[in-house]
Scaffold this motif. Structure first.
Motif, short mmCIF file in Angstrom:
data_model
loop_
_atom_site.label_atom_id
_atom_site.label_comp_id
_atom_site.label_asym_id
_atom_site.label_seq_id
_atom_site.Cartn_x
_atom_site.Cartn_y
_atom_site.Cartn_z
N GLY A 186 75.53 92.62 1.31
CA GLY A 186 76.35 91.22 1.78
C GLY A 186 75.30 90.61 2.95
N ASP A 187 74.43 91.58 3.49
CA ASP A 187 73.55 90.80 4.52
C ASP A 187 72.33 90.51 3.70
OD1 ASP A 187 75.30 91.45 6.56
OD2 ASP A 187 74.40 93.02 7.19
N GLY A 188 71.64 89.43 4.20
CA GLY A 188 70.22 88.81 3.72
C GLY A 188 69.20 89.58 4.07
N ILE A 189 68.27 90.00 3.28
CA ILE A 189 66.85 90.78 3.57
C ILE A 189 65.89 89.79 3.27
CG2 ILE A 189 65.55 92.56 3.32
CD1 ILE A 189 68.20 94.38 2.84
N GLY A 210 54.20 84.52 8.31
CA GLY A 210 55.69 83.91 8.03
C GLY A 210 55.67 83.81 6.57
N GLN A 211 54.92 84.35 5.71
CA GLN A 211 54.89 84.12 4.38
C GLN A 211 55.86 85.26 3.64
OE1 GLN A 211 53.08 81.89 2.14
NE2 GLN A 211 54.30 82.92 0.50
N VAL A 212 56.89 84.46 2.90
CA VAL A 212 57.94 85.43 2.19
C VAL A 212 57.62 86.16 1.05
CG1 VAL A 212 60.25 85.48 1.31
CG2 VAL A 212 59.78 84.09 3.52
N PHE A 213 57.66 87.29 0.88
CA PHE A 213 57.25 88.22 -0.29
C PHE A 213 58.29 88.48 -0.89
CE2 PHE A 213 53.46 88.33 2.43
CZ PHE A 213 52.43 88.20 1.49
N ALA A 214 59.30 88.85 -0.53
CA ALA A 214 60.67 89.22 -1.25
C ALA A 214 61.62 89.08 -0.36
CB ALA A 214 60.47 90.70 -1.75
N GLY A 215 62.85 88.88 -1.16
CA GLY A 215 64.33 88.79 -0.57
C GLY A 215 65.38 88.84 -1.66
N ASN A 216 66.64 89.23 -0.94
CA ASN A 216 67.69 89.66 -2.02
C ASN A 216 68.51 88.44 -2.28
OD1 ASN A 216 68.66 89.43 0.60
ND2 ASN A 216 70.29 90.94 0.44
N PRO A 217 69.43 88.43 -3.33
CA PRO A 217 70.25 87.29 -3.53
C PRO A 217 71.19 86.70 -2.45
CG PRO A 217 70.42 88.87 -5.33
CD PRO A 217 69.75 89.50 -4.16
N ALA A 218 71.55 87.51 -1.32
CA ALA A 218 72.21 87.10 -0.31
C ALA A 218 71.52 86.24 0.67
CB ALA A 218 73.02 88.43 0.48
N ALA A 219 70.37 86.67 0.84
CA ALA A 219 69.51 85.83 1.69
C ALA A 219 69.00 84.18 0.78
CB ALA A 219 67.93 86.53 1.88
N ALA A 236 47.88 95.98 5.69
CA ALA A 236 48.89 94.81 5.41
C ALA A 236 49.86 94.83 6.25
CB ALA A 236 49.39 94.80 3.99
N GLU A 237 50.38 93.57 7.01
CA GLU A 237 51.38 93.65 8.02
C GLU A 237 52.64 93.07 7.41
OE1 GLU A 237 52.33 91.58 12.22
OE2 GLU A 237 50.41 91.28 11.18
N ARG A 238 53.66 93.91 7.38
CA ARG A 238 54.94 93.42 6.76
C ARG A 238 56.08 93.67 7.81
NH1 ARG A 238 51.75 91.87 3.95
NH2 ARG A 238 51.92 91.95 1.54
N SER A 239 56.81 92.55 7.88
CA SER A 239 58.16 92.59 8.90
C SER A 239 59.32 92.31 7.90
CB SER A 239 58.09 91.69 9.81
OG SER A 239 57.06 91.90 10.82
N VAL A 240 60.50 93.03 8.28
CA VAL A 240 61.71 92.52 7.75
C VAL A 240 62.83 91.69 8.58
CG1 VAL A 240 63.66 93.60 6.85
CG2 VAL A 240 61.42 94.65 6.38
N ILE A 241 63.30 90.72 7.91
CA ILE A 241 64.17 89.77 8.59
C ILE A 241 65.65 89.99 8.17
CG2 ILE A 241 64.83 87.35 9.35
CD1 ILE A 241 61.85 86.48 8.96
#
Length: 565
Positions: free
Chosen positions: A208-211, A218-227, A310-315
């Motif tokens: 249920g939570d967005g990822i 701030g370039q988005v590489f991936a995300g789930n349908p909730a996000a 490579a630097e990656r962060s998760v929101i």
């Protein structure tokens, strides 16, 4: 002995078959080389058995081709194929060795080919056993040559060959075992990683939570349908830059603040994906969602990618709107019970007032008094109707489900509303196709539309078509009645509490009008909401301007009428 072969994964067993095919291809090449060698030694200067040699080489070539085809098209009984091929190799090479004059021919080196292949594909004991047999054969032939030539030099060479074969088998087998173990480990880890990725995809798709996965810029590489749903980006692929979308500026700023100060890992944001004209064509959810603000709890976390370049962060995005709605539903439920109780208590005094008004009407004949009594009677009837509606909603009474001629009802309502409020005839525009029918209780719909028109007339400019009633169909061919005026739109702060009971911005209002209107719609399996939109007709220069309208979405024509919810 070969039990380890049956405990391997399918990928490792396939590797064994490929190795056997390579061994067969090498066998064919060696057989061809031996035949070419025979052609250069046509006089038999180096080969003692000139006439026996070509027959053996030819037979060896045919067997090699047969073994190669068998390993490709008959991938069964690996152990039987391997041992039969190695036995054939040792027998053929031994015949060539004897036919070519023994140790002096130099063909003893050919034993290294099948022994090395056996060391790779078979356990060490089997490989050492075959190497020992070859060594004994070489020593036996060399010993026999002592009785024929009185020379023991061949025995020493045979011993050296045997020692070399045993050492080569031992080294090759250990190296092959290590490589096979590494491949098996890699294969098992690959299966585990594949399973983990499948589980991760399932969790990402259903959580249920967005990822969102972003880099330092701030370039988005991936995300789930909730996000995607929370940010209103259902249509486009989730690969964009946060700062590129104006509507997502609060999220981009919060991300930049967290990068500057790691202690600010949590933030509460209001994302307004539908107040940006540039997003209207990009977001598939533009026409599907009516809400203006998404209340999100945002949490930032840095992934451990040290040394990977490579630097990656998760929101992490959590929509707290549902929690707020749940609290609001509890509040509304309590308010509903309180309202029903008050309405029940008001009903008896109201009946007494109405009865007294009727009695006064019989005694008073003065026109002024009759007009005042009529005003009292009309308002008593209206309040009584409101009380009935409240009690009906609290009991969830089944409304009338007969088809309603919407064009006739709205035309009568328009004429009555213009007459009561003394409005210009062209101020209230109506666009409804003749013969349109909906499933809605006539009294309920009348109450809802009158409530919306009373709100609109307070803010409309008074010009032609400053208030409009438009009946349209959405993309799903569902009928919608739009009630709109040319006044300023409702602010997001007011919009958030628009349908709450007893919430009003007017000093003369009770705050029950829109609440009752929505409940009446729900009782008729319809929906009342307020949506924002861009309309160039509302601006003098023709540029898109933000405005709002109330939308009544009627129930599907073929839908069975059920109880109100």
């Amino acid at each position: 002995m070969f039990a380890r072969l049956f405990t391997l994964t399918a990928e490792s067993r396939a590797t064994f078959w490929r190795s056997l095919q390579t061994l067969n291809a090498t066998r064919v090449v060696i057989a061809l080389v031996l035949l070419v060698y025979l052609s250069f030694d046509a006089r038999g200067q180096h080969l003692g058995g000139r006439y026996l040699y070509p027959q053996i080489c030819g037979a060896y070539l045919l067997l090699a081709i047969g073994f190669a085809l068998s390993a490709v098209y008959v991938q069964r009984r690996f152990v039987l194929q391997l041992l039969s091929q190695i036995a054939c190799d040792l027998a053929i090479i031994s015949l060539l060795y004897l036919a070519s004059g023994g140790m002096r021919s130099g063909l003893a080196i050919l034993y290294l080919f099948p022994l090395a292949g056996l060391a790779i594909l078979a356990p060490l004991v089997v490989a050492l056993f075959c190497a020992s047999l070859v060594t004994l054969f070489l020593l036996g032939d060399s010993t026999w040559q002592i009785f024929l030539t009185d020379s023991d030099r061949d025995v020493m060479q045979a011993g050296l060959y045997g020692a070399a074969f045993l050492a080569a088998v031992l080294v090759v087998n250990r190296m092959a075992a290590k490589l096979i173990g590494q491949e098996e480990l890699a294969s098992r880890r690959g299966v585990e990683i594949g399973v983990q990725q499948a589980v991760n995809r399932l969790v990402m798709a259903n959580i249920g939570d967005g990822i969102l996965v972003v880099d330092g810029e701030g370039q988005v590489f991936a995300g789930n349908p909730a996000a995607a749903q929370m940010l209103g980006l259902v249509g486009p692929e989730l690969k964009f830059k946060l700062s590129a979308a104006v509507a997502l500026a609060p999220l981009a700023h919060a991300y930049a603040d967290w990068r500057a100060d790691a202690t600010r890992s949590t933030a509460f944001l209001n994302i307004k994906p539908f107040n940006d004209a540039a997003l209207e064509g990009m977001t598939a959810a533009w026409s599907a969602r009516r809400d203006l603000v998404a209340h999100l709890k945002v949490r930032f976390a840095a992934a451990d990618t040290h040394g990977l370049g490579a630097e990656r962060s998760v929101i992490f995005l959590q929509d707290v709107t549902g929690i707020e709605n749940q609290a609001q539903q509890l509040k509304l439920a309590s308010m509903g019970r309180l309202t029903a109780s008050i309405a029940h208590e008001v009903r008896n005094p109201l009946s007494a007032i109405g009865h007294a008004t009727a009695l006064l009407g019989e005694d008073l004949s003065d026109p002024v008094h009759q007009r005042l009594l009529k005003i009292v009677g009309d308002n008593v009837a209206r309040v009584n109707r409101m009380v009935e509606d409240i009690l009906q909603l609290s009991r969830k009474v089944q409304p009338h489900s007969e088809p309603l001629a919407l064009d006739v009802l709205l035309a009568e309502l328009r004429a009555e509303f213009i007459d009561i409020h003394k409005l210009p005839p062209d101020m209230l525009g109506l666009a409804v196709a003749p013969g349109t029918e909906v499933r809605f209780d006539a009294l309920h719909l009348r109450e809802v539309v009158l409530n919306l028109l009373n709100n609109a007339v307070r803010y409309a400019s008074g010009g032609p078509d400053s208030i409009r009633l438009d009946l349209v169909r959405d993309k799903a061919q569902r009928l919608e009645l739009h009630v709109q005026d040319d006044g300023p739109g409702i602010s997001p702060e007011v919009r958030a509490h628009l349908f709450e009971p007893f919430y009003t911005t007017s000093s003369k209002g009770t705050g029950l009008g829109l609440y009752l209107a929505r409940e009446l719609c729900l009782n008729n399996e319809a929906r009342l909401d307020y949506e924002y939109r861009f309309d160039s007709r509302d601006s003098a220069d023709g540029s898109p301007s933000l405005s709002g309208r109330f939308v009544i979405s009627f129930a599907w024509p073929g839908q069975k009428q059920g109880k109100a919810v």
